[in-house]
Write a protein that holds these residues in place. Structure first.
Motif, short mmCIF file in Angstrom:
data_model
loop_
_atom_site.label_atom_id
_atom_site.label_comp_id
_atom_site.label_asym_id
_atom_site.label_seq_id
_atom_site.Cartn_x
_atom_site.Cartn_y
_atom_site.Cartn_z
N PRO A 1 46.47 40.43 51.45
CA PRO A 1 47.32 40.17 50.20
C PRO A 1 46.79 39.29 49.39
O PRO A 1 46.45 39.57 48.16
N SER A 2 46.18 38.21 49.82
CA SER A 2 45.34 37.15 49.00
C SER A 2 44.08 37.91 48.39
O SER A 2 43.97 37.56 47.09
N GLU A 3 43.52 38.56 49.28
CA GLU A 3 42.31 39.27 48.36
C GLU A 3 42.71 40.24 47.43
O GLU A 3 41.90 40.27 46.40
N PHE A 4 43.90 41.08 47.60
CA PHE A 4 44.34 41.78 46.67
C PHE A 4 44.63 40.96 45.10
O PHE A 4 44.34 41.45 44.20
N THR A 5 45.34 39.97 45.32
CA THR A 5 45.70 38.86 44.23
C THR A 5 44.22 38.64 43.48
O THR A 5 44.46 38.79 42.22
N GLU A 6 43.52 38.22 44.40
CA GLU A 6 42.17 37.55 43.64
C GLU A 6 41.48 38.65 42.92
O GLU A 6 41.10 38.66 41.95
N PHE A 7 41.36 39.96 43.54
CA PHE A 7 40.65 41.19 43.07
C PHE A 7 41.49 41.56 41.67
O PHE A 7 40.79 41.69 40.64
N PHE A 8 42.87 41.80 41.83
CA PHE A 8 43.61 42.15 40.57
C PHE A 8 43.34 41.06 39.33
O PHE A 8 43.06 41.30 38.06
N GLU A 9 43.53 39.82 39.74
CA GLU A 9 43.47 38.84 38.82
C GLU A 9 42.03 38.73 38.26
O GLU A 9 42.00 38.41 36.68
N LYS A 10 41.03 38.78 39.06
CA LYS A 10 39.62 38.78 38.34
C LYS A 10 39.58 40.07 37.16
O LYS A 10 38.97 39.84 36.34
N ILE A 11 39.80 40.97 37.64
CA ILE A 11 39.67 42.30 36.78
C ILE A 11 40.67 42.18 35.54
O ILE A 11 40.01 42.44 34.35
N THR A 12 41.74 41.53 35.63
CA THR A 12 42.44 41.37 34.38
C THR A 12 41.83 40.26 33.60
O THR A 12 41.93 40.29 32.25
N LYS A 13 41.39 39.27 34.25
CA LYS A 13 40.69 38.14 33.24
C LYS A 13 39.51 38.59 32.70
O LYS A 13 38.95 38.36 31.42
N GLU A 14 38.48 39.56 33.46
CA GLU A 14 37.49 40.13 32.74
C GLU A 14 37.84 41.39 31.68
O GLU A 14 36.91 41.81 31.13
N ASN A 15 39.09 41.91 31.76
CA ASN A 15 39.49 43.00 30.62
C ASN A 15 40.74 42.31 30.18
O ASN A 15 41.75 42.94 30.57
N GLU A 16 40.79 41.62 29.30
CA GLU A 16 42.05 41.15 28.82
C GLU A 16 42.87 42.25 28.28
O GLU A 16 42.62 43.20 27.41
N GLY A 17 44.35 42.23 28.39
CA GLY A 17 45.24 43.10 28.25
C GLY A 17 45.21 44.82 28.67
O GLY A 17 45.94 45.67 28.44
N ALA A 18 44.27 44.85 29.81
CA ALA A 18 44.21 45.85 30.47
C ALA A 18 45.15 46.21 31.61
O ALA A 18 45.74 45.03 32.17
N SER A 19 45.45 47.42 31.97
CA SER A 19 46.33 47.95 32.95
C SER A 19 45.62 48.67 34.08
O SER A 19 44.37 49.08 33.83
N ILE A 20 46.18 48.15 35.06
CA ILE A 20 45.24 48.92 36.48
C ILE A 20 46.09 49.79 37.09
O ILE A 20 47.37 49.44 37.43
N ILE A 21 45.51 50.81 37.64
CA ILE A 21 45.91 51.78 38.46
C ILE A 21 45.24 51.83 39.66
O ILE A 21 43.92 52.10 39.62
N HIS A 22 45.95 51.48 40.78
CA HIS A 22 45.29 51.26 42.17
C HIS A 22 45.54 52.56 42.95
O HIS A 22 46.63 52.50 43.60
N ILE A 23 44.54 53.46 43.47
CA ILE A 23 44.68 54.18 44.50
C ILE A 23 44.42 53.55 45.84
O ILE A 23 43.40 53.35 46.21
N GLY A 24 45.64 53.57 46.48
CA GLY A 24 45.58 52.93 48.08
C GLY A 24 45.25 53.95 49.13
O GLY A 24 45.74 55.04 49.05
N TYR A 25 44.62 53.46 50.20
CA TYR A 25 44.71 54.12 51.31
C TYR A 25 45.94 54.42 52.03
O TYR A 25 46.81 53.48 51.76
N SER A 26 46.08 55.32 52.69
CA SER A 26 47.26 55.88 53.33
C SER A 26 48.29 54.85 53.86
O SER A 26 47.64 54.23 54.80
N SER A 27 49.35 54.88 53.50
CA SER A 27 50.38 53.66 54.26
C SER A 27 50.47 54.07 55.62
O SER A 27 51.08 53.10 56.46
N GLU A 28 50.29 55.35 56.07
CA GLU A 28 50.71 55.68 57.20
C GLU A 28 49.42 55.30 58.29
O GLU A 28 49.85 55.53 59.53
N CYS A 29 48.49 55.03 57.78
CA CYS A 29 47.53 54.81 58.58
C CYS A 29 46.83 53.24 58.48
O CYS A 29 46.00 53.06 59.52
N SER A 30 47.35 52.48 57.70
CA SER A 30 46.79 51.06 57.49
C SER A 30 47.82 50.17 56.77
O SER A 30 48.70 51.12 56.30
#
Length: 286
Positions: free
Chosen positions: A66-95
């Motif tokens: 979770p903390s890696e995700f937080t840092e990842f998304f916050e870094k993208i947001t900081k570098e792209n002010e006002g941007a929205s993010i759509i994240h395509i995640g690995y299957s929740s049934e496998c991980s």
């Protein structure tokens, strides 16, 4: 409209060209050896195979926390002010990676992240990610909510199958019994693994060398559903015969697919599937 950024995890196995061309952000999963942990993509796949030859064990794989995700998304947001993010995640049934992403963005008011459970892995997740890019480009005036819903509509229509060359790695990782692996080796049996509702399910068995069964695998895949001829993905692990890959590519081109995309599986997927494994992903007509 605000900028919309597409992100996914390393086990989608996208090529560097696809990532760079489409400005896709990647967060790595992890490969865990006895005393060391590496981010997926930072070591060569051969390292895993050499380790298996020496120890008869496979490294473990671990989710993005979770903390890696937080840092990842916050870094993208900081570098792209006002941007929205759509994240395509690995299957929740496998991980637990997808759930960790949910935790990582909870109570974070400064990031605008919309999560999509791909219910898929490897080239299946790559397939959905590239559909997300295509939909974003075709719908420049869509809001992030509208675009997210368009992408989600494709999730149940991504068709993905794998064919391990042998079961040694699955046995070493505890995914099949040693007895089953030995029996399959003696009988030259290769199980087809389909992604069904996000889970990996053995559905059919082939007998013979990979050279002998690969095209039959491709034929069965093609006839399993009514597939769009826009694109099809062939995934392969290090050790696969390139002549087989070429034959599969030619077969799908002859069947009318406009784009046949070849993906090399990274460390996470190669750890699970082992040397020489093959995979195919396409999307149903909807």
């Amino acid at each position: 409209m605000n900028k919309i950024i597409i992100t996914t995890e390393s086990c989608s196995d996208l090529t560097k060209e696809m990532i760079d061309k489409n400005n896709i952000y990647i967060i790595p999963m992890h490969i865990v050896f006895e005393t060391e942990t590496f981010a997926d993509g930072t070591i060569p796949v051969q390292f895993i195979y050499d380790y298996f030859e020496k120890t008869k064990q496979v490294p473990k794989t671990s989710a993005v926390n979770p903390s890696e995700f937080t840092e990842f998304f916050e870094k993208i947001t900081k570098e792209n002010e006002g941007a929205s993010i759509i994240h395509i995640g690995y299957s929740s049934e496998c991980s637990c990676t997808y759930q960790n992403a949910v935790i990582g963005i909870s109570e974070r008011k400064n990031v605008n992240v919309h999560l999509i459970d791909s219910k898929n892995v490897s080239g299946g997740a790559a397939n959905l990610t590239m559909l997300a890019v295509k939909l974003r480009n075709e719908n420049p005036n869509a809001t992030v909510v509208e675009l997210t819903e368009k992408i989600k509509a494709y999730v149940p229509h991504i068709v993905t199958s794998f064919l391990p060359d042998h079961l040694e790695y699955l046995a070493a990782g505890g995914r099949v019994s040693n007895a089953a692996a030995i029996g399959a080796t003696i009988l030259r049996i290769k199980p087809r693994i389909d992604i069904i509702d996000g889970k990996l399910v053995a559905t059919k068995k082939y007998r013979g060398s990979m050279e002998r069964v690969a095209i039959k695998f491709a034929e069965d895949f093609l006839h399993s559903r009514e597939l769009s001829r826009e694109a099809i993905y062939i995934m392969y692990a290090l050790g696969a015969d390139e002549n087989i890959i070429d034959k599969m590519k030619k077969y799908f081109e002859e069947k009318g697919f406009k784009h046949v995309v070849i993906l090399h599986t990274g460390c996470v997927m190669s750890t699970h599937g082992g040397q020489g494994a093959l995979g195919i992903s396409a999307v149903e007509n909807i």
